[in-house]
Scaffold this active site. Structure first.
Site, PDB file in Angstrom:
ATOM      1  N   MET A 263      44.328 -12.450  10.689  1.00 55.48           N
ATOM      2  CA  MET A 263      45.184 -11.273  10.853  1.00 55.48           C
ATOM      3  C   MET A 263      44.460 -10.006  10.423  1.00 55.48           C
ATOM      4  O   MET A 263      43.847  -9.962   9.366  1.00 55.48           O
ATOM      5  CB  MET A 263      46.470 -11.492  10.036  1.00 55.48           C
ATOM      6  CG  MET A 263      47.421 -10.324  10.030  1.00 55.48           C
ATOM      7  SD  MET A 263      48.065 -10.008  11.707  1.00 55.48           S
ATOM      8  CE  MET A 263      48.376  -8.244  11.568  1.00 55.48           C
ATOM      9  N   GLU A 298      39.134  -9.629  14.700  1.00 51.33           N
ATOM     10  CA  GLU A 298      39.994  -8.949  13.712  1.00 51.33           C
ATOM     11  C   GLU A 298      39.378  -7.609  13.314  1.00 51.33           C
ATOM     12  O   GLU A 298      40.078  -6.613  13.133  1.00 51.33           O
ATOM     13  CB  GLU A 298      40.242  -9.827  12.488  1.00 51.33           C
ATOM     14  CG  GLU A 298      40.805 -11.216  12.787  1.00 51.33           C
ATOM     15  CD  GLU A 298      42.031 -11.244  13.690  1.00 51.33           C
ATOM     16  OE1 GLU A 298      42.746 -10.229  13.788  1.00 51.33           O
ATOM     17  OE2 GLU A 298      42.258 -12.300  14.333  1.00 51.33           O
ATOM     18  N   GLU A 320      46.119  -6.957  21.979  1.00 50.21           N
ATOM     19  CA  GLU A 320      45.515  -8.296  21.981  1.00 50.21           C
ATOM     20  C   GLU A 320      44.626  -8.532  23.207  1.00 50.21           C
ATOM     21  O   GLU A 320      43.521  -9.042  23.079  1.00 50.21           O
ATOM     22  CB  GLU A 320      46.584  -9.382  21.855  1.00 50.21           C
ATOM     23  CG  GLU A 320      47.326  -9.381  20.510  1.00 50.21           C
ATOM     24  CD  GLU A 320      46.413  -9.552  19.297  1.00 50.21           C
ATOM     25  OE1 GLU A 320      45.227  -9.921  19.463  1.00 50.21           O
ATOM     26  OE2 GLU A 320      46.883  -9.311  18.166  1.00 50.21           O
TER      27      GLU A 320
HETATM   28  N1  BES Z   1      47.164 -10.258  15.349  1.00 48.73           N
HETATM   29  C1  BES Z   1      46.752 -11.591  15.522  1.00 48.73           C
HETATM   30  C2  BES Z   1      47.317 -12.536  14.520  1.00 48.73           C
HETATM   31  C3  BES Z   1      48.781 -12.847  14.642  1.00 48.73           C
HETATM   32  C4  BES Z   1      49.274 -13.432  15.765  1.00 48.73           C
HETATM   33  C5  BES Z   1      49.651 -12.619  13.641  1.00 48.73           C
HETATM   34  C6  BES Z   1      50.629 -13.734  15.840  1.00 48.73           C
HETATM   35  C7  BES Z   1      50.985 -12.909  13.741  1.00 48.73           C
HETATM   36  C8  BES Z   1      51.487 -13.476  14.836  1.00 48.73           C
HETATM   37  C9  BES Z   1      45.234 -11.720  15.455  1.00 48.73           C
HETATM   38  O1  BES Z   1      44.545 -10.563  15.744  1.00 48.73           O
HETATM   39  C10 BES Z   1      44.835 -12.712  16.481  1.00 48.73           C
HETATM   40  O2  BES Z   1      44.972 -12.436  17.623  1.00 48.73           O
HETATM   41  N2  BES Z   1      44.352 -13.872  16.073  1.00 48.73           N
HETATM   42  C11 BES Z   1      44.031 -14.974  16.930  1.00 48.73           C
HETATM   43  C12 BES Z   1      42.567 -15.203  17.069  1.00 48.73           C
HETATM   44  C13 BES Z   1      41.841 -14.320  18.024  1.00 48.73           C
HETATM   45  C14 BES Z   1      40.367 -14.625  18.010  1.00 48.73           C
HETATM   46  C15 BES Z   1      42.363 -14.386  19.427  1.00 48.73           C
HETATM   47  C16 BES Z   1      44.622 -16.199  16.269  1.00 48.73           C
HETATM   48  O3  BES Z   1      45.056 -16.093  15.131  1.00 48.73           O
HETATM   49  O4  BES Z   1      44.646 -17.248  16.893  1.00 48.73           O
HETATM   50 ZN    ZN Z   2      44.333 -10.143  17.805  1.00 44.62          ZN
END
Ligand code: BES
Ligand code: ZN
Length: 857
Positions: A263, A298, A320
């Site tokens: 996150m 991130e 995203e």
């Molecule tokens: N912002 C997200 C994490 C998140 C997702 C928090 C849903 C709360 C609810 C983070 O930037 C993210 O996208 N993480 C991905 C990995 C990324 C490499 C695509 C994850 O956690 O899978």
């Molecule tokens: Zn993300």
């Protein structure tokens, strides 16, 4: 006693609509928070200055708040008694600027949902995206409300962290100030007895930034790879996008219990320990690659997400999709661009295509949701990134760069929409993007049918696009599709280099003139659009492209299509594996001029789920057992054909010297691993066993163990592995997953059930739950075994987990999304299980939404 008649809607979860967007009626001028940490009774004091916006469309003072015990509330120093519901509070407020003060009590130790403030392995940590801040204090918890935060933490832990820059650190207290206005979802707090791996980075403008990775004592030796990845990401974003870091300090913390991968909280990224801790002895090459990518992802959010955020959660792909696109560019630059592209497409087809063609299909920008946590999907992320790739292909690299510069210049500090994003491209290029916008609003994967003709030196390609109806969207308009095409002559020479065709009609033709003979087309090079290409092609032509195409993606794609067709005729016609394909494979495996990573990808068979999907698309009901048997037969025949060269190939591809996780070595080990898998089918596991005991790194140890387990010859090594690694949670996750992944179809559910009774199994740790249940749903023939035992076991565990952790439960429900592919008997079994879950009393909103969408397919 009188009971109020329940209103009919009372039990129906609320649906939120994009069209209902209304801004919050107040500015939040500043936020001050004090945390008095106690495991079961943490006090959170807030002092927030609000200013009513004149003429606000919605002047109500509503603050979100869930599972909070309100101790006191004051406005401008005077006690108030707000009206409280399970969702939040409302209160009468002054007409001009006022100070809101509240004290609430929360229970981090009892928070097993891992949303808001919770405890993991004795440390406090937070997860606020998307709507977790409302479980910390009363607040307008929406991304378009941005403010500066000052945070005071009082706790006995030796490390007390929050966002921004440190103001003061004393005995049992710390104060942090984040000068950048941010939405509450980017808030973070960490407190624990932690140790750090420190470093620093000097930005291009000469600012010194302190970097830290914080871990539990004992893990400090697993931080250096992540730290290098962070520094590479910082340098890359400066170089490629001109974006510099904007605080004095950047902290990363590793936590064991985390619903997601990581996150991007401002200045304080929180990571699932599986996505940051790495060492050669405990992490595989795939782990290293993932860690490098996710640290970059991130970090890149600092600009695409934090400095420019989303107006509302319908715009999630704004941050995203773009950030996935950026991290893919980074990985392409750091490693091999073609290998990254091929892997991403494999992933897109495995996760996004089934989603887009099933009951959960939704647009890249959805227009409604019940639970936003259910919309962190492959469509928002991976298709969202594909849409940006298409935009870049259509406008060209230079215009893409200009548009992004304009985006950062125009929208810095704002909460934006997809309209803002597209406007920037329209203004930078003068293009009208209204038709392109369909990629954001229309769900479903387009099918692109191609036919061709040749006469008198002119070659004509005709494309027809169609998209099947998706839930709530029956009609589909033709989209803009960038189709990269090259042409080869019969010698395999390129007579037309890659050109970008821009399709805008439902049916459209393109001609190429002055050709000496009918060319072989290479269509959708680089996978230039996320569509399903349909073309009557022959295996001979596919073999020709596999041998000659200059586009690495399409070269792989030709091999992939050959593999798929060969597998399908084995299943439907009972034929033996296709000889032309077997021969082509043998040639490629031995071709030392080819990148080993590419050769490894060519040797990677299509997944059994992919084959099921391909059969389904042709109107054939897939039989998981038959698909499994065909995969086994194919691998055995290939191994037998290569029998004489396998030992030598194994020896030649074995790396000398110490382990390094770089792209070249990773590619070589991947090829070596594929060869070992084939060899193990012939030598009874001798070589794999030797590799297992000789290995000095997890890639080779685990690779050897997988081969042995699949051959049902790994009992001894599996036990040895367990006793060697039982103290290491992340390695144990691999062990748990492997037991289920390697189980024979008839045994998978039983093996998984036994593992849920293993002393090291726990529902409370999402990684461990996913290791077992994710591996079960990923074992295609095992999960779909005709007994229904797989379905039953997953449903049992979803029901058990739902009461503990709704978010992780709901994500795992997607295992059932492809159920309409299968035969009536299996559908009945699955329907029963879905219904059983749906009937649970007190089922979470998260799981309720997922199950009802899947059931209503
Ligand atoms: N912002 C997200 C994490 C998140 C997702 C928090 C849903 C709360 C609810 C983070 O930037 C993210 O996208 N993480 C991905 C990995 C990324 C490499 C695509 C994850 O956690 O899978
Ligand atoms: Zn993300």
């Amino acid at each position: 006693m009188t009971a109020a008649a329940p209103s009919p809607e009372q039990d129906l979860p609320e649906t939120f609509y994009l069209k209902d967007y209304t801004p919050f009626g107040f500015e939040v001028d500043s936020v001050e928070l004090t945390f008095r940490l106690q495991p079961s009774a943490t006090r959170v004091l807030s002092r927030i200055r609000f200013t009513p916006k004149p003429g606000a469309a919605d002047p109500r003072f509503f603050l979100h708040g869930e599972k909070l015990t309100l101790i006191s509330a004051r406005i401008d120093g005077a006690d108030v008694s707000p009206e409280i519901t399970p969702e939040g509070l409302t209160c009468v407020t002054p007409d001009s600027s006022f100070l809101w003060e509240a004290e609430v009590e929360i229970d981090p130790a009892g928070n097993t949902a891992l949303e808001g403030l919770y405890m993991s392995g004795g440390m406090y940590c937070t997860q606020c995206e998307a709507e977790g801040f409302r479980k910390i204090t009363y607040y307008p918890d929406r991304p378009d409300v941005m403010s500066t935060f000052t945070v005071r933490i009082e706790g006995a832990e030796n490390v007390l962290l929050s966002n921004g820059n440190p103001v003061s650190q004393g005995d049992g207290v710390a104060e942090w100030h984040d000068p950048w206005p941010k939405p509450a979802y980017l808030f973070a707090l960490v407190a624990g007895d932690l140790v750090n791996h420190p470093d620093s980075f000097t930005t291009q403008s000469g600012k010194e930034v302190e970097l830290n990775i914080w871990v539990r004592p004992g893990d400090e030796g697993k931080c250096s790879f992540g730290m290098q990845a962070l520094k590479k990401s910082m340098a890359w974003d400066e170089e490629v996008y001109g974006l510099e870091y904007d605080l004095d300090i950047f902290n990363i913390v590793a936590v064991d219990d985390f619903n997601m991968g990581a996150m991007e909280n401002k200045g304080l990224n929180i990571f699932n320990s599986s996505c940051v801790l790495a060492s050669p002895e405990t992490s595989t090459d795939a782990n290293f690659e993932r860690i490098e990518a996710i640290i970059a992802h991130e970090y890149f959010h600092n600009w695409t997400g934090n400095r420019i955020t989303c107006r509302d959660w319908f715009q999630l792909c704004l941050k995203e999709g773009l950030t996935v696109f950026r991290d893919a560019q980074f990985t392409s630059d750091m490693r091999s661009a073609s290998v990254k592209r091929i892997s991403d497409v494999i992933d897109l087809r495995a996760r996004q295509f089934p989603e887009d063609q099933g009951p959960l299909s939704h647009p890249v920008r959805p227009e409604q949701f019940q639970e936003i946590n259910n919309f962190y999907t492959a469509t928002i992320y991976e298709k969202g990134a594909e849409v940006i790739g298409m935009l870049k292909r259509l406008v060209g690299d230079a215009a893409y760069k200009q548009a992004l510069e304009l985006y950062f210049q125009r929208h810095d500090g704002q909460a934006c929409t997809i309209e803002d994003w597209l406007k920037v491209f329209e203004d930078a290029t003068g293009r009208d993007l209204s038709q392109f916008k369909l990629w954001y609003s229309q769900a479903g994967t387009p099918r692109l049918k191609v036919t061709d003709s040749f006469a008198e030196g002119t070659y004509k390609l005709t494309f027809e696009q169609t998209t099947a109806p998706t839930p709530g969207q029956d009609h589909k308009d033709p989209r803009v599709i960038p189709i990269a095409v090259g042409l080869l002559n019969d010698k395999g020479e390129e007579v037309q280099p890659t050109t970008m065709l821009e399709m805008t009609e439902g049916t459209q033709s393109f001609v190429f003139e002055g050709l000496g003979g009918k060319p072989v087309p290479s269509i959708l090079r680089e996978f230039s659009a996320p569509v399903i290409l349909e073309r009557d092609s022959s295996n001979a032509e596919r073999a020709f492209l596999l041998a000659h195409d200059s586009d690495p993606f399409n070269r792989w794609e030709a091999g992939n299509a050959l593999a798929r067709e060969s597998r399908i005729s084995m299943i439907t016609e009972g034929t033996s594996p296709d000889n032309a394909y077997l021969e082509a494979l043998q040639k490629l495996v031995r071709d030392d001029d080819l990148d080993p990573a590419f050769r490894a990808l060519i040797l990677q068979p299509p997944s059994q789920s992919d084959i099921a999907q391909a059969l389904f698309e042709r109107g054939i009901t897939p039989d998981p057992q038959k698909i499994h048997d065909a995969a086994e037969t194919f691998a055995l025949v290939l191994a037998q054909q290569l029998a004489n060269s396998l030992p030598r190939l194994y020896a030649e591809t074995t790396l000398e010297g110490g382990y390094a996780p770089d792209a070249i070595s990773t590619g070589k080990r991947a090829l070596n691993g594929r060869i070992l898998a084939l060899l193990t089918r012939l030598d009874g596991g001798d070589q794999a066993s030797r590799q297992y005991y000789a290995a000095d790194n997890m890639t080779q140890q685990f690779g050897a163990l997988s081969c042995l387990m699949k051959a049902e010859k790994g009992g001894v090594q599996s036990a040895a592995f367990l006793s060697q690694w039982k103290e290491d949670r992340l390695v144990m996750d691999k062990w748990f997953a492997l037991q289920v992944a390697c189980a024979a179809p008839g045994q998978a559910a039983g093996v998984a059930a036994d593992l849920t009774r293993h002393p090291l199994f726990t529902l409370k740790n999402p990684n461990r739950f996913r290791a077992v249940m994710g591996a079960l749903s990923g074992n295609h023939a095992g999960f779909h075994h005709h007994s229904g035992a797989g379905y039953r076991l997953l449903a049992d565990n979803l029901i058990a987990l739902d009461a503990i952790n709704p978010q992780t439960t709901a994500r795992m429900c997607t295992a059932f999304q492809t159920w309409k592919r299968y035969d009536g008997a299996r559908q009945d079994l699955i329907r029963q299980e879905l219904q059983r879950i749906a009937d649970q009393k007190g089922l979470s909103r998260d799981s309720n939404e997922m199950i009802s969408r899947i059931l209503n397919a």
